[in-house]
Enzyme design. Structure first.
Site, PDB file in Angstrom:
ATOM      1  N   TRP A 247       7.244  19.196 -31.844  1.00  0.00           N
ATOM      2  CA  TRP A 247       8.269  18.678 -32.743  1.00  0.00           C
ATOM      3  C   TRP A 247       9.185  17.742 -31.970  1.00  0.00           C
ATOM      4  O   TRP A 247       9.942  18.180 -31.104  1.00  0.00           O
ATOM      5  CB  TRP A 247       9.097  19.822 -33.321  1.00  0.00           C
TER       6      TRP A 247
ATOM      7  N   ASP B 245      -1.391   9.315 -27.154  1.00  0.00           N
ATOM      8  CA  ASP B 245      -0.650   9.177 -28.406  1.00  0.00           C
ATOM      9  C   ASP B 245      -0.883   7.815 -29.029  1.00  0.00           C
ATOM     10  O   ASP B 245      -1.519   6.939 -28.447  1.00  0.00           O
ATOM     11  CB  ASP B 245       0.847   9.404 -28.166  1.00  0.00           C
TER      12      ASP B 245
END
Length: 417
Positions: free
Chosen positions: A3, A98
């Site tokens: 998160w 990513d």
């Protein structure tokens, strides 16, 4: 649980942590593609993503309760993980490849304790491929741009269109077509967007008049170089950065750049005056010869738009020492035909899209941009301790050749080459 600090998951976890209570969590894997997209959408805090999914689908998303936690999940999910997160319990997670094209750093994140796993018969595990753009997520970014551009205009009606080029990985560059009515309107827009939701993470904002098609990146770039007035059109400030933006000296904040390439209105500098004429650009070989003795690591000089009024030079180098990129950009500005010099690491044969992506990812405008006699230099190279950067600069995502070959074979068999 990965998160990021600016997102809803982290905000909810913070509330449970303040209350000293475990947070119930459910992870739905393999949902309706619309639901998967809506989980990424830049909605206001507290707005249910399932509402947006139902709006796009033109039908409600069927939800069912979990077995062990008081959370609902999409009924058609392939796999559901149920559990909880204890306040304050973290472990190091990462690094991960990513969507930025870099490996995100290993950092502490909350630990997920699993209490149940449910699944469909013969479930499919949904995943995506990330790496140097463009990848699959580029199309998700395009969807966000097209869906949310009209909503942006409800707050800033001067925004006629917006484009988030894949080279900017959604938060490094936004091109804005603007219908200006009063002086400094583009500057006001910059300040507003840098304080607005996920647009606040955008590192570089470029404002153009509404006669420019900002979805045509090459055409927009030429319009910037034809219309930009230096140094009046440059705005540099600081603000928040996305958690995946590694360019700043410190995590989560750094430099911002606004480029106002709109035509001056009455009351703005330069109104009624033609932009200053530029000098003829050098050839790429001429500029390479001008600089090579001063930078042995220089591999190529690229002048992508030689017909533009301002000459942009991309200086491709293999960096060997601290400050080399800045010194090279400053040396290029000594040539009378160079107006904007950007030093970026790479190889001579690297395509422009790759160089643009690398430069945007590496740039911190406060640290790396400088003005010299009405010209702009940019050191868009990786930074290290000798340049005040005390973190580890991330590596670029690399796909093993055997994996790339297997993927190409699958595409060939499916007729998707």
């Amino acid at each position: 649980m990965h998160w990021h600090v600016h997102k809803d998951g982290s905000r909810l976890y913070h509330a449970y942590r303040k209350a000293g209570q475990p947070m119930p969590v459910a992870v739905a894997i393999g949902t309706d593609p619309v639901v998967t997209y809506c989980a990424t959408a830049p909605l206001p805090p507290g707005m249910d993503e399932m509402l947006l999914a139902g709006f796009i689908r033109k039908a409600p998303v069927e939800m069912v309760p979990c077995l062990t936690v008081d959370v609902e999940v999409p009924a058609t999910a392939e796999i559901v993980l149920e559990g909880y997160v204890n306040p304050g319990e973290t472990r190091i997670e990462g690094p991960f490849g990513d969507h930025t094209g870099y490996y995100s750093p290993a950092e502490p994140y909350p630990v997920f304790h699993v209490t149940a796993v449910t699944r469909r018969r013969n479930p499919l595990y949904f995943a995506t491929v990330v790496g140097i753009p463009p990848m699959e997520d580029a199309w998700m970014g395009w969807a966000t741009e097209r869906i949310f551009a009209p909503l942006l205009a409800t707050q800033w009606p001067e925004v006629v269109d917006m484009h988030l080029p894949p080279e900017g990985v959604f938060h490094n560059l936004a091109l804005l077509a603007v219908d200006k009515h009063f002086p400094m309107q583009a500057r006001r827009l910059f300040q507003g967007l840098w304080g607005a939701g996920q647009m606040s993470f955008t590192k570089v904002l470029v404002a153009l008049d509404d006669d420019v098609d900002v979805t045509d990146v090459a055409g927009a770039a030429k319009a910037v170089l034809d219309r930009l007035r230096l140094p009046e059109g440059i705005v540099v400030t600081e603000g928040v950065l996305d958690a995946l933006d590694h360019s700043g000296l410190r995590p989560l904040w750094g430099g911002k750049l606004g480029v106002d390439a709109t035509r001056p209105l009455p009351g703005e500098p330069g109104h009624g005056e033609p932009p200053p004429a530029g000098n003829p650009p050098p050839s790429e070989d001429e500029l390479l010869g001008f600089l090579r003795d001063r930078c042995p690591g220089l591999r190529a000089c690229r002048i992508p738009l030689p017909e533009a009024r301002l000459t942009l030079a991309l200086l491709v180098l293999e960096k060997t020492r601290a400050g080399e990129g800045r010194d090279l950009a400053a040396a290029a500005l000594e040539h009378p035909g160079v107006d904007v010099a950007v030093a970026v690491e790479g190889r001579a044969e690297d395509p422009l899209r790759l160089l643009a992506w690398r430069a945007l990812a590496s740039l911190d405008p406060v640290r790396d941009l400088f003005l010299r006699d009405g010209k702009v230099g940019v050191d868009a190279t990786a930074k290290g301790p000798g340049e005040g950067y005390d973190r580890e600069w991330p590596a670029e995502v690399a796909h093993p050749p055997e994996l790339t070959a297997r993927a190409a074979e699958v595409l060939r068999r499916l007729g998707l080459e």
